[in-house]
Design an enzyme around this catalytic site. Structure first.
Site, mmCIF file in Angstrom:
data_model
loop_
_atom_site.group_PDB
_atom_site.id
_atom_site.type_symbol
_atom_site.label_atom_id
_atom_site.label_comp_id
_atom_site.label_asym_id
_atom_site.label_seq_id
_atom_site.Cartn_x
_atom_site.Cartn_y
_atom_site.Cartn_z
ATOM 1 N N ILE A 343 0.820 -1.217 0.000
ATOM 2 C CA ILE A 343 0.000 0.000 0.000
ATOM 3 C C ILE A 343 0.852 1.265 0.000
ATOM 4 C CG2 ILE A 343 -2.004 -1.062 1.074
ATOM 5 C CD1 ILE A 343 -1.062 0.020 3.762
ATOM 6 N N GLY A 344 2.168 1.100 -0.091
ATOM 7 C CA GLY A 344 3.025 2.285 -0.143
ATOM 8 C C GLY A 344 4.483 1.922 0.069
ATOM 9 N N THR A 345 5.338 2.857 -0.297
ATOM 10 C CA THR A 345 6.775 2.675 -0.121
ATOM 11 C C THR A 345 7.315 3.841 0.680
ATOM 12 O OG1 THR A 345 6.976 1.511 -2.216
ATOM 13 C CG2 THR A 345 8.986 2.413 -1.272
ATOM 14 N N GLY A 346 8.090 3.532 1.724
ATOM 15 C CA GLY A 346 8.640 4.560 2.599
ATOM 16 C C GLY A 346 10.127 4.760 2.385
ATOM 17 N N GLY A 347 10.747 5.413 3.370
ATOM 18 C CA GLY A 347 12.151 5.781 3.247
ATOM 19 C C GLY A 347 13.080 4.594 3.143
ATOM 20 N N GLY A 349 11.698 1.039 3.110
ATOM 21 C CA GLY A 349 10.972 -0.207 2.950
ATOM 22 C C GLY A 349 9.603 0.019 2.361
ATOM 23 N N LYS A 365 5.573 -2.818 7.853
ATOM 24 C CA LYS A 365 6.631 -2.087 7.153
ATOM 25 C C LYS A 365 7.816 -3.045 6.998
ATOM 26 C CE LYS A 365 8.046 2.209 8.136
ATOM 27 N NZ LYS A 365 8.781 3.270 8.843
ATOM 28 N N ASP A 465 11.848 14.022 11.085
ATOM 29 C CA ASP A 465 11.234 13.855 9.764
ATOM 30 C C ASP A 465 9.718 14.047 9.835
ATOM 31 O OD1 ASP A 465 11.027 13.443 7.065
ATOM 32 O OD2 ASP A 465 11.265 11.263 7.144
#
Length: 625
Positions: A343-347, A349, A365, A465
């Site tokens: 459902i998404g990509t972070g910094g 992972g 995550k 952040d």
């Protein structure tokens, strides 16, 4: 002038064009996880400014061109999981800045160039899964900066060099699935930082050196898991007493001549299998007196742990009968982390949605495979676990559990149905659902959470952040601060400032970080100001921030900058709250950190009685605020 090319995880099925050599200013090239084929063009050697090269998980073949040695600024190379052949070119030794070299999952062959020992800045050397069939170079002990050495799944012969004992920074040593003979060198006992040691499936003979006990702490800290696997060799003689007490029989299986193998309850009480993925219930970690035994839970809790039930919606509802999250449940729920659950990509992972067998929906995550083996990302992962197990606030994301394993590292969070504030504000339907009342509550909740982190924790935490991407919204559009991967503790005993690498998201970073790396809580205050303005405006304030802080702001009316998708705020209480939020946000955006309020002052301002407006709402300008 292009400096970054990142098109990883697509379906590009062409060769790498030789024209890539024209990108003279290129610093970062990531073409990983595509279907690239053919060879690496020699023109890549023209990229003298290149620092990161990632071509992993493609169908590239042939030799690594000698010209790669001209890219003298490279510090990170990842060519894993391709079809490269031949020896590693000796020109790689020219890359004296190299810290990470991933060449696993190819068909590289001997000889290994002896000149590699000149790469004294190398932290990670990963050659696993190739066709090396020579001896491990005796001079490998000269790579004194190494923390990760992976030579597994090859055909290395000869003995394990005693010089490996010089690598005192090693935390991970993988030599399994080779043809190594001789005895285990006692010099491995010098590796006091070792956390993972796998020598399994070789032809090792002789006794297990008692010095090995020096490398394996018997009661590991919960952030320093210890793994030992000596199985399937030809070892003989007694198992050192402390090792026998610390590990299960699985660590020594397949060595039929080992003796003094004790299966008594006293030894079983301290046994743990580390080559399997282990989950650590956070409820156990809270009790510091048993931190050392938190890795034993899957074996010792089964007979005494009752079936857990949901209690006030807390994390106990996702544990299974023996007190741990079942690894199989996670794998089954995501079909082994299939992309359709992403459902998404972070910094560092990707985030997955998973429904557990009891119906509980959680967010996972997961570190990408490359990042999981990168010490810097590994540090961020452990940092997030550390902070989220220490903080307790209703507006800070809850961590249900986590998995620490070399090939599979992930965090288990409560699931946020509405995703990030960033995405909601950019969807016209969801933005309207996030009405003025909800936006006001959102900003206030965020302020209270940051105030708690800065002023109410045992040791203050600076997030570093804060951005709309890291503010998550549940089904009721309530806000939760998330993503603590770059967070740091502040030590007020010495100084409230500390020097670090720049962390944060472009557009939210305090301006003083352009000329100093000294970070304190006022950096979070600035970022809060940006997010508060973004919430009121419906979009990132961008360059208009500088206009807010100059005399030209006199002509900007407050109601003109508000999100036009929402109706004009006519209720007195709503109007007063908007005025207060924008006033505080502008104060937080001061270019002088000392002029910014603290988050405690911001939080208390929201709790105080709101003053009546001195002017009609539509007549208030930003300059007046």
């Amino acid at each position: 002038m292009l400096e970054v090319v990142d098109i990883h995880s697509n379906r590009i099925d062409s060769p790498i064009p030789p024209e890539v050599g024209n990108l003279k200013m290129l610093i970062h090239l990531d073409l990983s996880s595509n279907k690239l084929h053919g060879t690496i063009p020699p023109t890549l050697g023209l990229l003298s400014n290149l620092r990161l090269l990632n071509l992993s998980q493609n169908d590239l073949d042939g030799f690594i061109p000698l010209e790669i040695g001209n890219c003298v600024n490279l510090y990170h190379i990842d060519l894993e999981d391709n079809f490269f052949v031949g020896p590693i070119p000796s020109s790689v030794a020219k890359l004296r800045n190299l810290t990470h070299l991933y060449l696993g999952g190819n068909s590289f062959t001997c000889p290994i160039p002896l000149s590699l020992v000149y790469l004294t800045n190398l932290i990670v050397l990963d050659l696993h899964g190739n066709k090396f069939d020579c001896a491990i170079p005796l001079k490998i002990g000269d790579l004194y900066s190494l923390t990760h050495l992976d030579l597994s799944f090859n055909n290395f012969t000869g003995s394990i060099p005693s010089s490996i004992g010089n690598l005192t920074s090693l935390t991970h040593l993988y030599l399994q699935e080779n043809k190594l003979g001789g005895s285990i060198p006692m010099d491995i006992g010098n590796l006091n930082n070792l956390m993972f040691l796998d020598l399994s499936s070789n032809n090792l003979v002789g006794k297990i050196p008692i010095e090995l006990e020096n490398s394996i702490p018997i009661f590991p800290s919960y952030f320093s898991p210890v793994s030992l696997n000596l199985s399937y060799n030809h070892l003989s003689g007694p198992i050192p007493e402390k090792l026998m007490a610390a590990f299960t029989p699985a660590a020594f299986l397949g060595n039929k001549d080992l003796t003094q193998f004790d299966e008594t309850p006293a030894h079983r009480r301290f046994s743990v299998v580390f080559h399997m993925t282990v989950f650590i219930p956070l409820a156990t970690i809270v009790s510091s007196c048993i931190v050392g035994s938190c890795f034993l839970i899957r074996r010792t809790k089964k007979s005494v742990q009752p079936k857990t039930t949901e209690k006030n919606g807390n994390f106990l509802s996702i544990w299974n009968y023996d007190g741990g999250i079942a690894y199989e449940d996670i794998i089954n729920a995501t079909e082994d982390f299939d992309i359709k659950y992403c459902i998404g990509t972070g910094g560092y992972g990707s985030v997955y949605r998973a429904r557990l067998p009891n119906g509980k929906v959680v967010a996972l995550k997961k570190l990408h495979r490359l990042e999981a083996e990168d010490p810097s990302f590994d540090k961020s992962f452990r940092n997030e676990v550390k902070h989220l197990t220490e903080v307790r606030h209703r507006s800070i994301i809850k961590l249900h559990g986590f998995c620490l394993h070399r090939r599979c590292m992930f965090l288990v969070y409560e699931y946020m149905e509405n995703g990030s504030l960033f995405c909601v504000l950019r969807d016209d339907v969801e933005a309207v659902e996030l009405d003025w009342s909800k936006r006001i509550n959102l900003v206030q909740d965020m302020a209270h959470a940051l105030s708690y982190m800065h002023h109410d924790c045992a040791q203050p935490i600076v997030h570093r952040d804060i951005s709309s991407n890291n503010i998550l919204l549940n089904s009721k559009m309530q806000a939760f601060v998330s993503d603590f991967g770059t967070a740091r503790l502040l030590n007020h005993d010495s100084s409230s400032n500390f020097t670090t690498n720049i962390g944060g998201t472009y557009g939210y970073i305090a301006p003083e970080l352009a000329y100093t790396l000294a970070v304190n809580e006022k950096c979070d205050v600035y970022s809060f100001g940006v997010v508060a303005m973004e919430t009121m405006m419906g979009e990132h304030p961008g360059d208009i921030i500088s206009t807010f802080l100059t005399s030209s702001g006199e002509d900007i009316m407050l109601h003109k900058i508000l999100d036009p998708r929402l109706p004009f705020p006519r209720e007195n209480s709503i109007a007063r709250s908007i005025v207060l939020i924008v006033s505080l946000a502008l104060a937080c955006l001061s270019t002088n950190p000392k002029s910014r309020p603290t988050m405690k002052q911001v939080s208390e301002a929201f709790l105080a009685q709101k003053l009546p407006l001195v002017k009609p709402f539509h007549e208030i300008s930003l300059a007046q605020l």
